[in-house]
Design a protein around this motif. Sequence first.
Motif, mmCIF file in Angstrom:
data_model
loop_
_atom_site.group_PDB
_atom_site.id
_atom_site.type_symbol
_atom_site.label_atom_id
_atom_site.label_comp_id
_atom_site.label_asym_id
_atom_site.label_seq_id
_atom_site.Cartn_x
_atom_site.Cartn_y
_atom_site.Cartn_z
ATOM 1 N N LYS A 124 0.852 -1.190 0.000
ATOM 2 C CA LYS A 124 0.000 0.000 0.000
ATOM 3 C C LYS A 124 0.883 1.234 0.000
ATOM 4 O O LYS A 124 1.694 1.428 0.887
ATOM 5 N N GLY A 125 0.704 2.055 -0.993
ATOM 6 C CA GLY A 125 1.480 3.283 -1.086
ATOM 7 C C GLY A 125 0.765 4.423 -0.397
ATOM 8 O O GLY A 125 0.022 4.230 0.568
ATOM 9 N N LEU A 126 0.981 5.614 -0.905
ATOM 10 C CA LEU A 126 0.389 6.815 -0.330
ATOM 11 C C LEU A 126 -0.902 7.162 -1.057
ATOM 12 O O LEU A 126 -0.992 7.034 -2.280
ATOM 13 N N ALA A 127 -1.871 7.621 -0.293
ATOM 14 C CA ALA A 127 -3.132 8.052 -0.900
ATOM 15 C C ALA A 127 -2.893 9.314 -1.713
ATOM 16 O O ALA A 127 -2.065 10.156 -1.367
ATOM 17 N N LYS A 128 -3.577 9.436 -2.813
ATOM 18 C CA LYS A 128 -3.581 10.633 -3.664
ATOM 19 C C LYS A 128 -2.242 10.954 -4.318
ATOM 20 O O LYS A 128 -1.989 12.080 -4.712
ATOM 21 N N VAL A 129 -1.360 9.949 -4.431
ATOM 22 C CA VAL A 129 -0.123 10.125 -5.193
ATOM 23 C C VAL A 129 -0.163 9.097 -6.321
ATOM 24 O O VAL A 129 -0.370 7.910 -6.087
ATOM 25 N N SER A 130 0.027 9.541 -7.534
ATOM 26 C CA SER A 130 -0.068 8.679 -8.706
ATOM 27 C C SER A 130 0.975 7.552 -8.669
ATOM 28 O O SER A 130 2.070 7.729 -8.143
ATOM 29 N N THR A 131 0.612 6.421 -9.240
ATOM 30 C CA THR A 131 1.574 5.327 -9.396
ATOM 31 C C THR A 131 2.175 5.333 -10.802
ATOM 32 O O THR A 131 2.940 4.450 -11.153
ATOM 33 N N LEU A 132 1.818 6.331 -11.598
ATOM 34 C CA LEU A 132 2.336 6.466 -12.957
ATOM 35 C C LEU A 132 3.084 7.788 -13.080
ATOM 36 O O LEU A 132 2.678 8.789 -12.498
ATOM 37 N N CYS A 133 4.155 7.807 -13.864
ATOM 38 C CA CYS A 133 4.884 9.062 -14.035
ATOM 39 C C CYS A 133 4.146 10.002 -14.967
ATOM 40 O O CYS A 133 4.489 11.179 -15.063
ATOM 41 N N THR A 134 3.113 9.520 -15.647
ATOM 42 C CA THR A 134 2.290 10.338 -16.521
ATOM 43 C C THR A 134 0.837 10.153 -16.133
ATOM 44 O O THR A 134 0.381 9.024 -15.964
ATOM 45 N N ARG A 135 0.121 11.257 -15.982
ATOM 46 C CA ARG A 135 -1.311 11.147 -15.697
ATOM 47 C C ARG A 135 -2.041 10.685 -16.947
ATOM 48 O O ARG A 135 -1.655 11.008 -18.071
ATOM 49 N N ILE A 136 -3.120 9.934 -16.743
ATOM 50 C CA ILE A 136 -3.918 9.418 -17.857
ATOM 51 C C ILE A 136 -5.296 10.064 -17.818
ATOM 52 O O ILE A 136 -5.931 10.133 -16.761
ATOM 53 N N ASP A 137 -5.781 10.530 -18.970
ATOM 54 C CA ASP A 137 -7.125 11.091 -19.064
ATOM 55 C C ASP A 137 -8.139 9.969 -18.842
ATOM 56 O O ASP A 137 -8.095 8.955 -19.540
ATOM 57 N N GLU A 138 -9.040 10.141 -17.895
ATOM 58 C CA GLU A 138 -9.993 9.081 -17.537
ATOM 59 C C GLU A 138 -11.017 8.807 -18.631
ATOM 60 O O GLU A 138 -11.618 7.741 -18.655
ATOM 61 N N LYS A 139 -11.235 9.765 -19.533
ATOM 62 C CA LYS A 139 -12.216 9.558 -20.602
ATOM 63 C C LYS A 139 -11.586 8.950 -21.848
ATOM 64 O O LYS A 139 -12.151 8.060 -22.461
#
Length: 198
Positions: A124-139
């Motif tokens: 379990k990592g940290l809440a609200k910190v991405s696990t990807l170095c690039t954000r992905i558009d949810e749509k």
Amino acid sequence: MSGRRAKRDKGLRHLWYGLGLAAAVAALVAVQVVPKLEDYTLRSGGAPIEAAAGSSAAFEGSTWRLIGIGRTSGDDLPPGTTAVTAVIGVTPRDAAASKAMAKGCETAVRDSRARVWTPNSRVKGLAKVSTLCTRIDEKTYKPILAKPGVEARFQASFAVPADAVSSLRVEVRLRDHHESFVRLTPTAAPSAEPPPAG
């Protein structure tokens, strides 16, 4: 006799059909999966771009730094392992560096004995910190380019042997870059507390 022969011929037809189906599935796997195996295995090789302990490093047009590494928790981890999470910050210099990051990163940790571990989804990592170095558009599920000059933060979590924790360094590779990678060293051994988020 003709009934027995008809059954045998029918059985042979089913056998040949089954063998043909197995061959077709094997060919499909060979064409679709084998070329992408690189996506699922840890790449090795290349020259490390080392950052001094607690310092940042320039790599592929971006500045990379280890914000922190600390112990976290996990579910059903192998006996004798410790959960750790690293938080990495990356600031692209320009649009080209943002595009290089958009293809994704591979993160690993290495100890002083050159043992390497890849991220473990049970930690379990940290809440609200991405696990990807690039954000992905949810749509659209397409990468959102990081803004040049603005630090993006992401995390990677690992289950490592307890004796490895004190000498861990974080390595980050870009998907399409094989010649080198960045290696980030903490100023001290990972904390017993979770790492800072930023």
